[in-house]
Design a protein around this motif. Structure first.
Motif, PDB file in Angstrom:
ATOM      1  N   SER A 107      -8.600 -34.354  62.917  1.00 37.16           N
ATOM      2  CA  SER A 107      -8.349 -33.185  62.669  1.00 37.16           C
ATOM      3  C   SER A 107      -6.923 -32.685  63.509  1.00 37.16           C
ATOM      4  CB  SER A 107      -9.601 -32.068  63.146  1.00 37.16           C
ATOM      5  OG  SER A 107     -10.018 -32.616  64.620  1.00 37.16           O
ATOM      6  N   HIS A 108      -6.614 -33.260  64.340  1.00 39.65           N
ATOM      7  CA  HIS A 108      -5.385 -33.441  64.960  1.00 39.65           C
ATOM      8  C   HIS A 108      -4.986 -32.027  65.564  1.00 39.65           C
ATOM      9  CE1 HIS A 108      -4.040 -37.302  64.400  1.00 39.65           C
ATOM     10  NE2 HIS A 108      -4.569 -37.521  63.129  1.00 39.65           N
ATOM     11  N   GLY A 109      -5.813 -31.495  66.449  1.00 39.37           N
ATOM     12  CA  GLY A 109      -5.564 -30.216  66.966  1.00 39.37           C
ATOM     13  C   GLY A 109      -6.073 -29.170  66.406  1.00 39.37           C
ATOM     14  N   LEU A 110      -6.789 -29.055  65.320  1.00 42.92           N
ATOM     15  CA  LEU A 110      -7.174 -28.031  64.664  1.00 42.92           C
ATOM     16  C   LEU A 110      -8.633 -27.634  65.367  1.00 42.92           C
ATOM     17  CD1 LEU A 110      -7.115 -28.966  60.812  1.00 42.92           C
ATOM     18  CD2 LEU A 110      -5.593 -27.560  62.033  1.00 42.92           C
ATOM     19  N   VAL A 111      -8.874 -26.323  65.361  1.00 37.81           N
ATOM     20  CA  VAL A 111      -9.871 -25.386  66.237  1.00 37.81           C
ATOM     21  C   VAL A 111     -10.978 -24.946  65.223  1.00 37.81           C
ATOM     22  CG1 VAL A 111     -10.592 -24.064  68.099  1.00 37.81           C
ATOM     23  CG2 VAL A 111      -8.489 -25.924  68.286  1.00 37.81           C
ATOM     24  N   HIS A 112     -10.253 -24.038  64.555  1.00 32.29           N
ATOM     25  CA  HIS A 112     -10.849 -22.910  63.542  1.00 32.29           C
ATOM     26  C   HIS A 112     -11.592 -23.744  62.516  1.00 32.29           C
ATOM     27  CE1 HIS A 112     -11.606 -19.572  60.909  1.00 32.29           C
ATOM     28  NE2 HIS A 112     -11.192 -20.341  60.032  1.00 32.29           N
ATOM     29  N   GLU A 113     -10.997 -24.873  62.102  1.00 32.46           N
ATOM     30  CA  GLU A 113     -11.856 -25.698  61.053  1.00 32.46           C
ATOM     31  C   GLU A 113     -12.878 -26.231  61.502  1.00 32.46           C
ATOM     32  OE1 GLU A 113      -7.486 -25.100  59.512  1.00 32.46           O
ATOM     33  OE2 GLU A 113      -8.597 -25.290  61.555  1.00 32.46           O
ATOM     34  N   LEU A 114     -12.824 -26.873  62.816  1.00 34.23           N
ATOM     35  CA  LEU A 114     -14.235 -27.440  63.312  1.00 34.23           C
ATOM     36  C   LEU A 114     -15.286 -26.453  63.486  1.00 34.23           C
ATOM     37  CD1 LEU A 114     -12.299 -29.818  65.900  1.00 34.23           C
ATOM     38  CD2 LEU A 114     -13.342 -30.383  63.718  1.00 34.23           C
ATOM     39  N   ASP A 115     -14.952 -25.209  64.222  1.00 37.79           N
ATOM     40  CA  ASP A 115     -15.769 -24.141  64.222  1.00 37.79           C
ATOM     41  C   ASP A 115     -16.396 -23.819  62.752  1.00 37.79           C
ATOM     42  OD1 ASP A 115     -15.253 -24.028  66.816  1.00 37.79           O
ATOM     43  OD2 ASP A 115     -13.727 -22.314  66.635  1.00 37.79           O
ATOM     44  N   GLU A 116     -15.651 -23.751  61.794  1.00 41.90           N
ATOM     45  CA  GLU A 116     -16.077 -23.475  60.631  1.00 41.90           C
ATOM     46  C   GLU A 116     -17.261 -24.308  59.895  1.00 41.90           C
ATOM     47  OE1 GLU A 116     -15.887 -20.553  58.570  1.00 41.90           O
ATOM     48  OE2 GLU A 116     -15.241 -19.637  60.201  1.00 41.90           O
ATOM     49  N   HIS A 125     -13.816 -29.033  75.109  1.00 38.62           N
ATOM     50  CA  HIS A 125     -13.223 -27.842  74.395  1.00 38.62           C
ATOM     51  C   HIS A 125     -14.342 -27.149  73.592  1.00 38.62           C
ATOM     52  CE1 HIS A 125     -11.189 -25.511  71.195  1.00 38.62           C
ATOM     53  NE2 HIS A 125      -9.867 -25.505  72.014  1.00 38.62           N
ATOM     54  N   PRO A 126     -14.512 -26.109  73.500  1.00 36.25           N
ATOM     55  CA  PRO A 126     -15.876 -25.689  72.826  1.00 36.25           C
ATOM     56  C   PRO A 126     -15.851 -25.965  71.325  1.00 36.25           C
ATOM     57  CG  PRO A 126     -14.633 -23.745  73.933  1.00 36.25           C
ATOM     58  CD  PRO A 126     -13.906 -25.130  74.276  1.00 36.25           C
ATOM     59  N   SER A 127     -14.879 -26.205  70.668  1.00 36.54           N
ATOM     60  CA  SER A 127     -14.744 -26.365  69.233  1.00 36.54           C
ATOM     61  C   SER A 127     -15.017 -28.026  68.927  1.00 36.54           C
ATOM     62  CB  SER A 127     -13.457 -26.114  68.559  1.00 36.54           C
ATOM     63  OG  SER A 127     -13.111 -24.945  68.737  1.00 36.54           O
ATOM     64  N   ILE A 128     -15.187 -28.806  69.799  1.00 34.47           N
ATOM     65  CA  ILE A 128     -15.620 -30.168  69.752  1.00 34.47           C
ATOM     66  C   ILE A 128     -16.951 -30.404  70.417  1.00 34.47           C
ATOM     67  CG2 ILE A 128     -14.397 -31.204  71.725  1.00 34.47           C
ATOM     68  CD1 ILE A 128     -14.225 -32.652  68.052  1.00 34.47           C
ATOM     69  N   SER A 129     -17.510 -29.447  71.058  1.00 40.34           N
ATOM     70  CA  SER A 129     -18.534 -29.765  72.044  1.00 40.34           C
ATOM     71  C   SER A 129     -19.904 -30.074  71.274  1.00 40.34           C
ATOM     72  CB  SER A 129     -18.772 -28.501  72.933  1.00 40.34           C
ATOM     73  OG  SER A 129     -19.031 -27.470  71.915  1.00 40.34           O
ATOM     74  N   GLU A 130     -19.753 -29.781  69.884  1.00 41.94           N
ATOM     75  CA  GLU A 130     -21.098 -29.947  69.300  1.00 41.94           C
ATOM     76  C   GLU A 130     -20.929 -31.227  68.546  1.00 41.94           C
ATOM     77  OE1 GLU A 130     -23.844 -27.916  68.703  1.00 41.94           O
ATOM     78  OE2 GLU A 130     -23.085 -26.580  70.253  1.00 41.94           O
ATOM     79  N   PHE A 131     -19.928 -31.931  68.547  1.00 46.92           N
ATOM     80  CA  PHE A 131     -19.670 -33.335  67.927  1.00 46.92           C
ATOM     81  C   PHE A 131     -19.958 -34.479  68.785  1.00 46.92           C
ATOM     82  CE2 PHE A 131     -17.416 -30.253  65.435  1.00 46.92           C
ATOM     83  CZ  PHE A 131     -17.338 -30.756  64.205  1.00 46.92           C
ATOM     84  N   ILE A 132     -20.548 -35.592  68.218  1.00 50.41           N
ATOM     85  CA  ILE A 132     -20.517 -36.929  68.815  1.00 50.41           C
ATOM     86  C   ILE A 132     -19.221 -37.329  68.304  1.00 50.41           C
ATOM     87  CG2 ILE A 132     -21.524 -39.041  68.765  1.00 50.41           C
ATOM     88  CD1 ILE A 132     -24.017 -37.565  67.862  1.00 50.41           C
ATOM     89  N   THR A 133     -18.407 -37.648  69.503  1.00 51.68           N
ATOM     90  CA  THR A 133     -17.083 -38.155  69.153  1.00 51.68           C
ATOM     91  C   THR A 133     -16.474 -39.259  69.753  1.00 51.68           C
ATOM     92  OG1 THR A 133     -14.570 -37.173  68.569  1.00 51.68           O
ATOM     93  CG2 THR A 133     -15.877 -36.541  70.633  1.00 51.68           C
ATOM     94  N   VAL A 134     -15.519 -40.133  69.348  1.00 46.90           N
ATOM     95  CA  VAL A 134     -14.923 -41.026  69.782  1.00 46.90           C
ATOM     96  C   VAL A 134     -13.212 -40.896  70.136  1.00 46.90           C
ATOM     97  CG1 VAL A 134     -16.529 -42.660  68.808  1.00 46.90           C
ATOM     98  CG2 VAL A 134     -14.569 -42.103  67.457  1.00 46.90           C
TER      99      VAL A 134
END
Length: 167
Positions: free
Chosen positions: A9-18, A41-50
């Protein structure tokens, strides 16, 4: 069980929230790296990420193994396994981990294939897709009988789906 999978997503925030607002019926969200967001960051907090190759200084792990009621999911970005040149290194790692499903990104090319009873899923990219114009992500439906992979174009809806019988 339903799982949303995205990457690059390279820096996108709104899209992750959506994505989270639009798909509240999934059990969990996976981000396969290159979010370029801090882990708090709140927009990635719901994701399991690497960690991806563009997540400099991040405290994300390079890989994760998620144990679910259906089986194991191995998540990595892909750059450490040379996924742009093939899936062999990733396949051997998945076999070592006992994973049924592998989620990865890095190439920005949406794709899915099954090999050696392992389902490999690349959601493409939300920001910079390659090989097609659509900004894509996946939703995996995993049942006792099959795995159904739904490919979505961000903001527009489902593009197609593919079925993989459980073996």
């Amino acid at each position: 069980m339903k799982i949303l999978i995205t990457s690059d997503s390279h820096g996108l925030v709104h899209e992750l929230d959506e994505l989270i607002k639009t798909h509240q019926d999934v059990e969990f969200y996976i981000h396969c790296g290159d979010s370029e967001l801090p882990s708090d960051h709140p927009s990635i907090s719901e994701f399991i990420t690497v960690k991806g190759n563009c997540d400099f200084g991040s405290d994300y792990p390079n890989e994760r193994l998620i144990e679910t009621k259906m089986g194991k999911i191995f998540v990595t970005h892909g750059h450490l396994y040379d996924v742009k040149y093939g899936l062999n290194k990733l396949k051997y790692k998945a076999m070592e981990m006992g994973a049924n499903i592998v989620c990865f990104g890095h190439s920005h090319i949406v794709g899915m294939e099954e090999e050696s009873s392992i389902l490999f899923l690349n959601p493409g990219s939300l920001r910079l897709p390659r090989m097609r114009k659509e900004r894509t992500y996946l939703i995996l439906e995993w049942t006792d009988l099959e795995k159904i992979v739904h490919t979505y174009e961000y903001g527009k809806g489902k593009l197609f789906q593919k079925h993989f019988p459980n073996k």
